[in-house]
Design an enzyme around this catalytic site. Structure first.
Site, PDB file in Angstrom:
ATOM      1  CG  PHE A  64      -1.942  -0.925   1.404  1.00 56.70           C
ATOM      2  CD1 PHE A  64      -3.126  -0.766   0.694  1.00 56.70           C
ATOM      3  CD2 PHE A  64      -1.821  -2.015   2.259  1.00 56.70           C
ATOM      4  CE1 PHE A  64      -4.159  -1.680   0.840  1.00 56.70           C
ATOM      5  CE2 PHE A  64      -2.851  -2.930   2.398  1.00 56.70           C
ATOM      6  CZ  PHE A  64      -4.019  -2.766   1.686  1.00 56.70           C
ATOM      7  CE1 TYR A  70      -1.699   7.657  -6.210  1.00 55.94           C
ATOM      8  CE2 TYR A  70      -3.624   8.097  -7.569  1.00 55.94           C
ATOM      9  CZ  TYR A  70      -2.999   7.357  -6.595  1.00 55.94           C
ATOM     10  OH  TYR A  70      -3.666   6.321  -5.995  1.00 55.94           O
ATOM     11  CE1 TYR A  86      -6.981  -1.617  -3.727  1.00 51.69           C
ATOM     12  CE2 TYR A  86      -6.147   0.455  -2.878  1.00 51.69           C
ATOM     13  CZ  TYR A  86      -6.064  -0.923  -2.968  1.00 51.69           C
ATOM     14  OH  TYR A  86      -5.083  -1.583  -2.288  1.00 51.69           O
ATOM     15  CG  PHE A  87     -13.753   1.752  -9.042  1.00 53.12           C
ATOM     16  CD1 PHE A  87     -13.057   0.563  -9.223  1.00 53.12           C
ATOM     17  CD2 PHE A  87     -14.129   2.464 -10.159  1.00 53.12           C
ATOM     18  CE1 PHE A  87     -12.744   0.084 -10.496  1.00 53.12           C
ATOM     19  CE2 PHE A  87     -13.838   1.989 -11.439  1.00 53.12           C
ATOM     20  CZ  PHE A  87     -13.146   0.803 -11.602  1.00 53.12           C
ATOM     21  CE  LYS A  95      -1.165   3.982  -6.675  1.00 49.76           C
ATOM     22  NZ  LYS A  95      -0.532   3.201  -5.611  1.00 49.76           N
ATOM     23  N   GLY A 142      -8.905  18.130 -14.519  1.00 48.51           N
ATOM     24  CA  GLY A 142      -8.495  16.734 -14.506  1.00 48.51           C
ATOM     25  C   GLY A 142      -9.601  15.748 -14.146  1.00 48.51           C
ATOM     26  CB  SER A 182      -5.812   4.037  -8.740  1.00 51.53           C
ATOM     27  OG  SER A 182      -6.750   5.040  -8.993  1.00 51.53           O
ATOM     28  CB  ALA A 183     -10.746   3.474 -10.914  1.00 51.18           C
ATOM     29  CB  THR A 184      -6.491   7.098 -11.645  1.00 48.15           C
ATOM     30  OG1 THR A 184      -6.187   8.275 -12.358  1.00 48.15           O
ATOM     31  CG2 THR A 184      -5.212   6.430 -11.233  1.00 48.15           C
TER      32      THR A 184
HETATM   33  P1  NAD Z   1      -2.628   6.581   3.047  1.00 50.02           P
HETATM   34  O1  NAD Z   1      -1.763   7.767   2.737  1.00 50.02           O
HETATM   35  O2  NAD Z   1      -3.595   6.676   4.156  1.00 50.02           O
HETATM   36  O3  NAD Z   1      -1.711   5.299   3.297  1.00 50.02           O
HETATM   37  C1  NAD Z   1      -0.447   5.126   2.693  1.00 50.02           C
HETATM   38  C2  NAD Z   1       0.514   4.738   3.806  1.00 50.02           C
HETATM   39  O4  NAD Z   1       1.809   4.520   3.230  1.00 50.02           O
HETATM   40  C3  NAD Z   1       0.688   5.837   4.852  1.00 50.02           C
HETATM   41  O5  NAD Z   1       0.548   5.274   6.138  1.00 50.02           O
HETATM   42  C4  NAD Z   1       2.101   6.351   4.641  1.00 50.02           C
HETATM   43  O6  NAD Z   1       2.690   6.793   5.845  1.00 50.02           O
HETATM   44  C5  NAD Z   1       2.781   5.135   4.051  1.00 50.02           C
HETATM   45  N1  NAD Z   1       3.934   5.394   3.175  1.00 50.02           N
HETATM   46  C6  NAD Z   1       4.031   6.230   2.115  1.00 50.02           C
HETATM   47  N2  NAD Z   1       5.240   6.142   1.561  1.00 50.02           N
HETATM   48  C7  NAD Z   1       5.923   5.208   2.261  1.00 50.02           C
HETATM   49  C8  NAD Z   1       7.219   4.658   2.160  1.00 50.02           C
HETATM   50  N3  NAD Z   1       8.084   5.047   1.222  1.00 50.02           N
HETATM   51  N4  NAD Z   1       7.590   3.714   3.062  1.00 50.02           N
HETATM   52  C9  NAD Z   1       6.733   3.292   4.028  1.00 50.02           C
HETATM   53  N5  NAD Z   1       5.508   3.787   4.175  1.00 50.02           N
HETATM   54  C10 NAD Z   1       5.098   4.727   3.286  1.00 50.02           C
HETATM   55  O7  NAD Z   1      -3.360   6.203   1.664  1.00 50.02           O
HETATM   56  P2  NAD Z   1      -4.502   5.122   1.376  1.00 50.02           P
HETATM   57  O8  NAD Z   1      -5.707   5.858   0.941  1.00 50.02           O
HETATM   58  O9  NAD Z   1      -4.587   4.149   2.472  1.00 50.02           O
HETATM   59  O10 NAD Z   1      -3.905   4.437   0.083  1.00 50.02           O
HETATM   60  C11 NAD Z   1      -3.157   3.241   0.129  1.00 50.02           C
HETATM   61  C12 NAD Z   1      -2.725   2.866  -1.288  1.00 50.02           C
HETATM   62  O11 NAD Z   1      -3.895   2.758  -2.112  1.00 50.02           O
HETATM   63  C13 NAD Z   1      -1.841   3.914  -1.956  1.00 50.02           C
HETATM   64  O12 NAD Z   1      -0.883   3.249  -2.743  1.00 50.02           O
HETATM   65  C14 NAD Z   1      -2.804   4.678  -2.832  1.00 50.02           C
HETATM   66  O13 NAD Z   1      -2.178   5.250  -3.937  1.00 50.02           O
HETATM   67  C15 NAD Z   1      -3.770   3.571  -3.267  1.00 50.02           C
HETATM   68  N6  NAD Z   1      -5.090   4.066  -3.673  1.00 50.02           N
HETATM   69  C16 NAD Z   1      -5.826   4.856  -2.817  1.00 50.02           C
HETATM   70  C17 NAD Z   1      -7.067   5.340  -3.225  1.00 50.02           C
HETATM   71  C18 NAD Z   1      -7.884   6.218  -2.319  1.00 50.02           C
HETATM   72  O14 NAD Z   1      -8.812   6.858  -2.826  1.00 50.02           O
HETATM   73  N7  NAD Z   1      -7.630   6.268  -1.024  1.00 50.02           N
HETATM   74  C19 NAD Z   1      -7.562   5.018  -4.503  1.00 50.02           C
HETATM   75  C20 NAD Z   1      -6.809   4.215  -5.333  1.00 50.02           C
HETATM   76  C21 NAD Z   1      -5.562   3.738  -4.905  1.00 50.02           C
HETATM   77  N1  UFG Z   2     -15.905  16.705  -5.540  1.00 52.11           N
HETATM   78  C1  UFG Z   2     -16.608  17.870  -5.298  1.00 52.11           C
HETATM   79  N2  UFG Z   2     -16.190  18.670  -4.272  1.00 52.11           N
HETATM   80  C2  UFG Z   2     -15.130  18.359  -3.473  1.00 52.11           C
HETATM   81  C3  UFG Z   2     -14.416  17.164  -3.734  1.00 52.11           C
HETATM   82  C4  UFG Z   2     -14.838  16.356  -4.776  1.00 52.11           C
HETATM   83  O1  UFG Z   2     -17.567  18.191  -5.992  1.00 52.11           O
HETATM   84  O2  UFG Z   2     -14.793  19.144  -2.583  1.00 52.11           O
HETATM   85  C5  UFG Z   2     -16.366  15.809  -6.626  1.00 52.11           C
HETATM   86  C6  UFG Z   2     -15.336  15.565  -7.716  1.00 52.11           C
HETATM   87  O3  UFG Z   2     -15.419  16.562  -8.711  1.00 52.11           O
HETATM   88  C7  UFG Z   2     -15.750  14.172  -8.208  1.00 52.11           C
HETATM   89  C8  UFG Z   2     -16.284  13.489  -6.953  1.00 52.11           C
HETATM   90  O4  UFG Z   2     -16.614  14.548  -6.051  1.00 52.11           O
HETATM   91  O5  UFG Z   2     -16.788  14.276  -9.144  1.00 52.11           O
HETATM   92  C9  UFG Z   2     -15.273  12.570  -6.280  1.00 52.11           C
HETATM   93  O6  UFG Z   2     -14.049  13.275  -6.068  1.00 52.11           O
HETATM   94  P1  UFG Z   2     -12.889  12.715  -5.118  1.00 52.11           P
HETATM   95  O7  UFG Z   2     -11.826  13.770  -5.073  1.00 52.11           O
HETATM   96  O8  UFG Z   2     -13.451  12.247  -3.838  1.00 52.11           O
HETATM   97  O9  UFG Z   2     -12.371  11.414  -5.892  1.00 52.11           O
HETATM   98  P2  UFG Z   2     -11.793  11.234  -7.376  1.00 52.11           P
HETATM   99  O10 UFG Z   2     -12.737  10.336  -8.098  1.00 52.11           O
HETATM  100  O11 UFG Z   2     -11.465  12.515  -7.991  1.00 52.11           O
HETATM  101  O12 UFG Z   2     -10.405  10.492  -7.118  1.00 52.11           O
HETATM  102  C10 UFG Z   2     -10.282   9.360  -6.248  1.00 52.11           C
HETATM  103  C11 UFG Z   2      -8.889   9.332  -5.646  1.00 52.11           C
HETATM  104  C12 UFG Z   2      -7.855   9.056  -6.707  1.00 52.11           C
HETATM  105  C13 UFG Z   2      -8.201   7.800  -7.450  1.00 52.11           C
HETATM  106  C14 UFG Z   2      -9.613   7.872  -7.995  1.00 52.11           C
HETATM  107  C15 UFG Z   2      -9.982   6.534  -8.587  1.00 52.11           C
HETATM  108  O13 UFG Z   2      -8.607  10.584  -5.023  1.00 52.11           O
HETATM  109  O14 UFG Z   2      -6.610   8.858  -6.095  1.00 52.11           O
HETATM  110  O15 UFG Z   2     -10.527   8.170  -6.944  1.00 52.11           O
HETATM  111  O16 UFG Z   2     -11.263   6.566  -9.085  1.00 52.11           O
HETATM  112  F1  UFG Z   2      -7.342   7.649  -8.475  1.00 52.11           F
END
Ligand code: NAD
Ligand code: UFG
Length: 334
Positions: free
Chosen positions: A80, A148, A176-177, A152, A291, A124-126
């Site tokens: 992660f 970012y 992940y979505f 991925k 974006g 990520s779904a991105t």
């Molecule tokens: P988060 O920031 O809460 O968790 C990431 C963790 O990794 C943190 O605890 C951070 O301290 C640790 N970390 C970062 N760099 C590190 C390193 N070099 N060595 C050791 N630890 C390190 O984020 P999250 O939301 O839990 O996301 C986890 C993973 O899922 C990430 O790779 C993120 O890109 C991916 N992801 C998240 C989302 C989302 O919306 N949250 C969506 C798609 C993918």
């Molecule tokens: N949005 C608002 N106001 C806000 C924040 C978000 O209207 O203050 C809207 C955005 O425009 C979007 C929706 O809410 O339409 C969801 O936005 P988020 O920022 O919560 O999530 P995103 O879908 O933009 O992105 C997230 C993660 C990315 C990941 C992606 C995968 O942040 O890391 O989901 O689908 F890549």
């Protein structure tokens, strides 16, 4: 199994550690706490009654990862660790490429060196870019949208290339979505630093009175109510998906979408949050955010058919659990 969880103190990682421990696995967390707090380890122990091992270490350090792997000889890794703020990645791209690519390389290299055959990666779904929804695992990766997202896509390709010449390796790419919500205990959840970028943590801070009102980024998208549509998934469902992915891992590369398959607009999420928590959320409509895409939701058939996994928790639970965590724990957590 004995599992190393990099980034295990973070939002998704901490919930996954809880499910792994509940499932009888041994957990070794490697986290440098760049975006989380040590307190989370305590909370995982409080929820599960089992204390995971914890190393405050950087996953980009070959020395540290090598030592941890030789000490514990894990059977699998869930990686992660990474930086995840889309906007920040545009400002400091090198920090994102360095951390996200190097940590994946170092962890993977040590898997090969120490005979660790299961590698689960947080994608990520991105990576789908602006493909046609619903996104299916067989689609070509889309155009890059930001550094970012690019990290991925590069990691997915790197893992695929390495798996091709290491036939014993089981690489699972989990896309992940939109993970939201928190553990029902309210002890772990998402508490971003500064003003949240994501919709759900923004909503909970408006509800708490920390932020004045929500800005809805655009209502002129080609969607039913004009606001952006996303596939919100409860973080505990997501965590359960990781345990199954790890347990069912097969040699080769497996890709799974982890979503609900259901699209929800910004205004629908606001309404669900208000209803679930009996609150009013003030909002204004503003310009689109650079974006952003109009719609993003998953085709979830593959995870259902091959992993036996489906998301069970609905929007009401996501909204309730997110709000419970914000009230109870909020900023003291990750
Ligand atoms: P988060 O920031 O809460 O968790 C990431 C963790 O990794 C943190 O605890 C951070 O301290 C640790 N970390 C970062 N760099 C590190 C390193 N070099 N060595 C050791 N630890 C390190 O984020 P999250 O939301 O839990 O996301 C986890 C993973 O899922 C990430 O790779 C993120 O890109 C991916 N992801 C998240 C989302 C989302 O919306 N949250 C969506 C798609 C993918
Ligand atoms: N949005 C608002 N106001 C806000 C924040 C978000 O209207 O203050 C809207 C955005 O425009 C979007 C929706 O809410 O339409 C969801 O936005 P988020 O920022 O919560 O999530 P995103 O879908 O933009 O992105 C997230 C993660 C990315 C990941 C992606 C995968 O942040 O890391 O989901 O689908 F890549």
């Amino acid at each position: 199994m004995r599992i190393v969880v990099t980034g295990g103190a973070g939002y998704i990682g901490s919930h996954t550690c809880v499910e792994l421990l509940n499932g009888g696995h041994e957990v070794i967390i490697v986290d440098n706490l760049v975006n989380s707090h040590r307190e989370v380890i305590e909370r995982i122990a409080q929820i599960t009654g089992e204390r995971p091992l914890f190393y405050e270490a950087d996953a980009t350090s070959d020395l540290a990862v090598d030592l941890i792997f030789s000490t514990h000889q894990p059977e699998g890794v869930i990686h992660f660790a990474g930086l995840k703020a889309v906007g920040e990645s545009v400002q400091v791209p090198l920090a994102y490429y360095r951390n996200n690519l190097l940590s994946t390389m170092v962890v993977l290299d040590n898997c090969l060196k120490h005979g660790v055959d299961r590698f689960v990666f947080s994608s990520s779904a991105t990576v789908y870019g602006e493909n046609q929804v619903p996104f299916v695992e067989t689609m070509e990766l889309g155009h890059r949208t930001n550094p970012y997202g690019e990290t991925k896509a590069i990691c997915e390709r790197m893992l695929t290339d390495v798996a091709e010449v290491n036939p014993q390796l089981a690489v699972t790419l989990l896309r992940y979505f939109n993970p939201v919500g928190a553990h029902e205990s309210g002890l772990i959840g998402e508490a971003p630093q500064g003003v949240p970028n994501n919709l759900m943590p923004y909503l909970t801070q408006v509800a708490k009175g920390v932020l004045g009102e929500l800005q809805v980024f655009g209502n002129d998208y080609p969607t039913p109510d004009g606001t952006g549509v996303r596939d919100y998934i409860h973080v505990v469902d997501l965590a359960e998906g990781h345990v199954l992915a790890l347990e069912r891992a097969e040699p080769g590369v497996s890709i799974y979408n982890l979503g609900t398959g259901k699209g929800t607009s910004v205004l629908e999420l606001v309404e669900a949050f208000e209803k679930a928590n009996n609150l009013k959320i003030p909002y204004t409509i503003t310009a689109r955010r650079a974006g952003d895409i109009a719609e993003c939701y998953a085709d979830v058939r593959k995870a259902r058919e091959q992993l036996g996994w489906t998301a069970k928790r609905d929007l009401t639970e996501m909204a309730r659990d997110a709000w419970r965590f914000e009230q109870q724990t909020g900023k003291n957590n990750s």
